[in-house]
Design a protein around this motif. Sequence first.
Motif, PDB file in Angstrom:
ATOM      1  N   ILE A   1      -4.532   9.897   8.754  1.00 21.58           N
ATOM      2  CA  ILE A   1      -3.366   9.689   7.901  1.00 21.58           C
ATOM      3  C   ILE A   1      -3.623   8.482   7.004  1.00 21.58           C
ATOM      4  CG2 ILE A   1      -0.908   9.116   7.855  1.00 21.58           C
ATOM      5  CD1 ILE A   1      -0.615  10.608  10.482  1.00 21.58           C
ATOM      6  N   PHE A   2      -3.297   8.634   5.719  1.00 21.69           N
ATOM      7  CA  PHE A   2      -3.506   7.578   4.734  1.00 21.69           C
ATOM      8  C   PHE A   2      -2.181   7.264   4.051  1.00 21.69           C
ATOM      9  CE2 PHE A   2      -7.327  10.129   5.135  1.00 21.69           C
ATOM     10  CZ  PHE A   2      -8.320   9.183   5.341  1.00 21.69           C
ATOM     11  N   GLU A   3      -1.940   5.990   3.801  1.00 21.99           N
ATOM     12  CA  GLU A   3      -0.721   5.547   3.124  1.00 21.99           C
ATOM     13  C   GLU A   3      -0.998   5.394   1.636  1.00 21.99           C
ATOM     14  OE1 GLU A   3       2.309   5.132   4.202  1.00 21.99           O
ATOM     15  OE2 GLU A   3       1.974   5.414   6.351  1.00 21.99           O
ATOM     16  N   THR A   4      -0.275   6.168   0.804  1.00 20.28           N
ATOM     17  CA  THR A   4      -0.366   6.032  -0.642  1.00 20.28           C
ATOM     18  C   THR A   4       0.916   5.403  -1.171  1.00 20.28           C
ATOM     19  OG1 THR A   4       0.666   8.130  -1.330  1.00 20.28           O
ATOM     20  CG2 THR A   4      -1.640   8.216  -0.593  1.00 20.28           C
ATOM     21  N   THR A   5       0.948   5.101  -2.444  1.00 18.35           N
ATOM     22  CA  THR A   5       2.143   4.485  -3.025  1.00 18.35           C
ATOM     23  C   THR A   5       3.331   5.427  -3.028  1.00 18.35           C
ATOM     24  OG1 THR A   5       1.321   5.138  -5.214  1.00 18.35           O
ATOM     25  CG2 THR A   5       0.853   2.884  -4.488  1.00 18.35           C
ATOM     26  N   ASN A   6       3.085   6.738  -2.856  1.00 18.87           N
ATOM     27  CA  ASN A   6       4.176   7.708  -2.833  1.00 18.87           C
ATOM     28  C   ASN A   6       4.567   8.150  -1.430  1.00 18.87           C
ATOM     29  OD1 ASN A   6       2.611   8.405  -5.630  1.00 18.87           O
ATOM     30  ND2 ASN A   6       4.819   8.646  -5.823  1.00 18.87           N
ATOM     31  N   GLY A   7       3.750   7.807  -0.449  1.00 16.56           N
ATOM     32  CA  GLY A   7       4.040   8.198   0.923  1.00 16.56           C
ATOM     33  C   GLY A   7       2.765   8.460   1.697  1.00 16.56           C
TER      34      GLY A   7
END
Length: 504
Positions: free
Chosen positions: A5-11
């Motif tokens: 799982i990766f955290e992006t600026t959108n979720g």
Amino acid sequence: MCVDIFETTNGAVRGHRPVPDVVATLGVPYAAPPFGADRFREPRAAAAWTGVRDGTRFGPIAPQSARLPGAPVWSPGGEDILTVNVWTPAPGGARLPVLVWIHGGAYTFGSSAQPDFDGVALARAGLVVVTANHRLGFEGFGHVPNGREGVFPDNRGLLDQVAALRWVRENIAAFGGDPDNVTVAGQSSGATSAACLMVMDRARGLFRRVIAHSAVAPVHSLELAAATTTEVAAAAGCADTAEALLSTTPQTLVAACDRVLDGYRRDPSSGPRHYGSAIHAPVVDGEVLPADPLTGLAAGRAPDLDLLVCHTAEESWLFDAVGGSPKVTTAEQLAAFAADFRLPDGLVTAYRAALPQAPTLDVYLAIFGDLMFGEYTRRLAEAHARAGGRAHASRFVRRPDGPGAPARAWHCADVPFAFGNLDADAVRFLIGGPPDPADRRLSGQMVRAWADFAGTGDPGWPPIDTTGEHTRIWDTDDDRLPDERRPVPVRTPWTAAEFAVLRP
């Protein structure tokens, strides 16, 4: 199955492991769907989401009529087309070089979901690999008359690519990539798109290097883009106004563009467009794209960017094999072709001398391949070098051995080698069947060259000088003599040729 799982600026987004040591995260939006109120406009920021988004499948592809082997087919209804896919080594690293791929397809078809663009092998070579979709055809490159200045910009496909690069800058660290070490790579229309990005103010600072394989010439003038819109609108049965075009569905415009292109193919008197496979291209509009790439690089607009180019030895034989170009088999047809493109005096004669036993069709294909791809690609590198930039050049000549071999060193054949994807069923036609050990060695060398260039700017051979020397030859037989590589490069007659912006 391993979960990443990766955290992006959108979720948050969850990827999967196609192989144990690589994570692939697919279909991540980098911009909002470019339809409805956002149609024909600059890309708008993607909406945030809650929870963990599934990133195990590619997103929908842009409107098009193409049906490519092993690739998804466009169907109306899938509007979230502006997505990226990321392959990263596992376990994750930190500040790894990033390669962003822009697919080709005559600005009209293709997607990031094609099997030959799988990023596993390049990720295993130490890169974080990003592939992106962008708007194509009329949606991406058609000129829309503005009711209010600037509402509907030209070059929307290029603006999508800039938006994808901004997403990379903001998010790639979460995937182990270095946002300050980004290479933009592309082939064919994707290569010319990358060259356009080099001279665009809006893309400045978003990447450090460019890999351009078989860049296609030329880009279009604003006048030609407007004239094309009039033709497409007529074929679609609507007026050539913004309001009428907005009320026309994407599938109607796709079909209309196909009809316009087919009309040129059927009309030998239609000039350069009779021989082409597209009616759209980047537009020198003075705003998004201030100059055509060749002029811009020659003027020194990108001296701080490194450039690596490649072209194949037999580019246009692919189009002949798939029925995508007219047959030029007589001296009269060849002379008409030369006149249509205003080729320099003596150029046809020089190619006939270089290919003394070749039929007229092969002479035409050799000239057309260099006109559209080979010479233009070399010119980009040489213009960049003369303006103070660093440029490396290469040429792909690998061809299956034996008389009557089913494939040549033709357009697109180099891409599976550079991506390390020789075993995908969809590439068998391109490379002429199953790969042998020599093919695998060549592919390993090309993968390593891309990875090294993306990492350090050095692909493993010297940059060209102002005369274009130091070209790396990609072949499975390093001992093959130059005169065994057909067709041979013909350069001198091209010095009088101009690769100007295409006008009406």
